[in-house]
Design a protein around this motif. Structure first.
Motif, short mmCIF file in Angstrom:
data_model
loop_
_atom_site.label_atom_id
_atom_site.label_comp_id
_atom_site.label_asym_id
_atom_site.label_seq_id
_atom_site.Cartn_x
_atom_site.Cartn_y
_atom_site.Cartn_z
N MET A 200 0.85 -1.19 0.00
CA MET A 200 0.00 0.00 0.00
C MET A 200 0.89 1.24 0.00
SD MET A 200 -3.32 0.89 0.13
CE MET A 200 -4.21 -0.40 0.99
N ARG B 242 -0.84 8.00 -2.99
CA ARG B 242 -0.58 8.75 -4.22
C ARG B 242 -0.97 10.21 -4.02
NH1 ARG B 242 -1.71 6.10 -9.81
NH2 ARG B 242 0.10 5.00 -8.96
N ASN C 284 -1.38 13.57 -6.28
CA ASN C 284 -1.48 14.13 -7.62
C ASN C 284 -1.30 15.64 -7.58
OD1 ASN C 284 -2.16 11.77 -9.33
ND2 ASN C 284 -3.97 11.67 -8.01
N ASP D 113 3.97 8.37 -5.78
CA ASP D 113 3.55 7.40 -4.77
C ASP D 113 4.58 7.42 -3.65
OD1 ASP D 113 1.39 6.70 -6.27
OD2 ASP D 113 2.17 4.76 -6.93
N ALA E 127 -4.77 9.92 -2.22
CA ALA E 127 -5.54 8.68 -2.07
C ALA E 127 -4.60 7.51 -1.87
CB ALA E 127 -6.42 8.44 -3.30
N ALA E 128 -5.12 6.46 -1.27
CA ALA E 128 -4.36 5.22 -1.11
C ALA E 128 -4.36 4.46 -2.43
CB ALA E 128 -4.96 4.36 -0.01
N VAL E 129 -3.23 3.85 -2.75
CA VAL E 129 -3.14 3.01 -3.94
C VAL E 129 -2.50 1.68 -3.56
CG1 VAL E 129 -3.05 4.87 -5.63
CG2 VAL E 129 -0.94 4.06 -4.58
N SER E 130 -2.95 0.64 -4.22
CA SER E 130 -2.40 -0.69 -3.95
C SER E 130 -1.10 -0.86 -4.72
CB SER E 130 -3.40 -1.77 -4.37
OG SER E 130 -4.60 -1.64 -3.64
N THR E 131 -0.22 -1.62 -4.14
CA THR E 131 1.01 -1.97 -4.85
C THR E 131 0.64 -2.82 -6.05
OG1 THR E 131 2.23 -1.97 -2.78
CG2 THR E 131 3.27 -3.06 -4.66
N PRO E 132 1.14 -2.50 -7.24
CA PRO E 132 0.78 -3.28 -8.42
C PRO E 132 1.10 -4.76 -8.24
CG PRO E 132 1.98 -1.31 -9.05
CD PRO E 132 2.06 -1.41 -7.57
#
Length: 535
Positions: free
Chosen positions: A1, A4, A6, A59, A79-84
């Protein structure tokens, strides 16, 4: 996790530390609380010429992530982003392949299809009608220097496809997660790492030539094979099923699966498919000429007082115009900052232009295709091959007007708008040379008229676009394939099982990135249908 952020805006002279500091500030943290930072996207905001910004998406990993996100709730740019996740493993199909799959063409679609097939153990055979990059570059240089065209190996045909002699642009309108796989593979093969995050990534023809060789070597290391000067001249069919191909009119190679990734200039292949009654559809495309300006003019128009700033590099542009009278769109295409206009013919007696840039974009000249839409009703012949006849008509006209020596007809913009031939043209980069002329004689009247209106309109958007001494060099006809090879949802040709049209030449892509992605899709369809045999 990760988190991000922007729309991080920093001035041109910012340091790497300032980017971290700004990210921490946005999150209400101290610099030391940022554990890692990765750039996801970087673009330039040059709307105000007195103050130009870099705009980032990043990120970051931080301490106490959940508390930070809770505190930033309501900030739309955070916002939170998941690790690819790792690339999903494909399940192989149940049908047995008794012969190795054949990939026709070593452009982006063919190379990426072959690479994926090789990774899954299918040991593909790649058949490329042109030469390897080293030999091909020598043949191209010979053509540009002397006008001696090699129809086998040229700007259109050979290892890497037509994109090898281009700017190496990777911009695309498609939204497909495979784009990131393509970018990573290109970096692994030697492309600059910044293509992973810059807004308009490009490799440059000088580096791209090394990249395609490394992709080929990966395919070979995984058990695949690549043969050059191996033109597929016919298909071996049994009823509605592919049984193999014929190479150079003599050699038969059996195959149950053939990927057709032939590129947009393989006119002999289209004719061969038409002879076999493969379903083809004529396709709209665009034609026009290359327009060329001093790069400094474009830099000033786009960046104002910051023109020439080393962190900005050579400026580019993309301009559009809709001609209400004719209903045709005009637009700039394949813009090459700091590049040159190149001779891109693939057949005798025809003149074709394209654009090319090295990685550093340092030639001092900017060029782009200025083209106008054309449609099947415009073509001189009915049927699926009408667009080819249309292209050939105007390429042959350009050859004649240029003096029948592969010199290209060229014209000053002021003369083009006035409807008079140029007596002298300065600043053209096209090799093997130009002939001052009237480009109205190498274009349909409705295309020339729409180009005139577009130039005037585009000058309002980009100051200096209609400069009197800007150079038009004709003709540009290979903007995209004039034919679509129709295929079904399973990606097979409608009438022939085992035949898989792919990429730009099949009418399903436009440019390096979308062609590579389409090649991956076709390879996935084959993997999920077949399992490799003991061949």
């Amino acid at each position: 996790m990760a988190i991000r952020i922007n729309n991080l805006r920093l001035p041109l002279e910012h340091s790497e530390r300032e980017l971290t500091r700004q990210a921490a500030r946005e999150l209400g943290l101290k610099e030391k609380d940022i554990l890692s930072l990765q750039i996801v996207r970087r673009s330039v905001d040059a709307r105000r010429k007195d103050r130009i910004w870099f705009v980032y998406a990043v990120d970051v990993e931080v301490t106490q992530e959940e508390r930070v996100l809770a505190r930033c709730r309501g900030k739309g740019q955070i916002a939170a982003v998941s690790t690819p996740a790792a690339e999903p493993e494909l399940n192989k199909g149940s049908l047995l392949l008794n012969q190795r799959p054949i990939v026709v063409g070593a452009g982006p679609a063919g190379l990426f299809a072959a690479l994926l097939l090789a990774r899954y153990g299918y040991r593909p055979l790649v058949l490329e009608r042109g030469a390897d990059v080293h030999s091909r570059a020598a043949a191209v240089e010979e053509f540009w220097s002397t006008g001696n065209l090699d129809p086998r190996s040229n700007v259109q045909f050979g290892e890497g496809g037509a994109g090898t002699f281009s700017d190496g642009k990777l911009t695309t309108r498609i939204d497909d997660p495979r784009r990131f796989l393509v970018l990573k593979e290109l970096v692994k093969a030697g492309a600059p790492e910044d293509i992973l995050y810059v807004h308009k990534p490009h490799i440059g023809t000088d580096i791209l030539r090394r990249v395609v060789v490394n992709l080929r070597r990966q395919i070979e290391a995984l058990g695949g094979e690549v043969r050059f000067l191996a033109r597929v001249t016919d298909l071996i069919l049994e009823g509605d099923r592919i049984q193999g191909v014929i190479v150079n009119h003599t050699q038969e190679i059996p195959a149950e699966v053939v990927i057709l990734a032939v590129g947009h200039s393989a006119r002999d292949t289209y004719r061969m498919l038409h002879r076999h009654q493969v379903s083809l559809t004529p396709k709209a495309f665009a034609i026009g000429a290359r327009i060329e300006h001093p790069q400094a003019l474009i830099d000033r128009a786009q960046y104002g007082a910051f023109a020439g700033h080393p962190r900005l590099g050579a400026a580019d542009y993309h301009l559009t115009y809709q001609d209400e009278e004719s209903g045709r769109g005009a637009y700039t295409f394949c813009m090459c900052p700091g590049g040159q206009v190149v001779a891109a013919a693939s057949e005798p007696g025809q003149v074709v232009t394209n654009g090319m840039s090295n990685r550093d974009r340092a030639s001092g000249t900017a060029n782009a295709a200025l083209v106008v839409q054309v449609f099947p009703p415009d073509f001189p012949e009915e049927g699926p091959l009408g667009g080819i006849a249309f292209q050939e008509k105007w390429e042959q006209a350009a050859f004649r007007l240029g003096g029948e020596s592969y010199q290209a007809p060229a014209q000053r913009v002021e003369d083009f708008l006035a409807g008079r031939p140029s007596s002298e043209v300065k600043g053209a980069s096209y090799r093997p040379g130009i002939t001052p002329a009237d480009l109205h004689r190498t274009l349909p009247h409705y295309v020339a008229k729409a180009m005139e209106k577009a130039i005037i309109n585009m000058d309002k958007k980009l100051k200096g676009f209609a400069h009197p001494d800007a150079v038009l060099t004709g003709v540009e006809t290979r903007t995209s394939a004039p034919v679509r090879i129709n295929r079904g949802e399973d990606r097979q040709a409608l009438e022939i099982a085992g035949l898989y049209p792919a990429g730009e030449g099949a009418g399903y892509a436009g440019g390096i990135m979308s062609a590579a992605v389409d090649g991956l899709k076709v390879a996935e369809a084959i993997i999920q249908r077949y399992r490799e045999g003991d061949y």
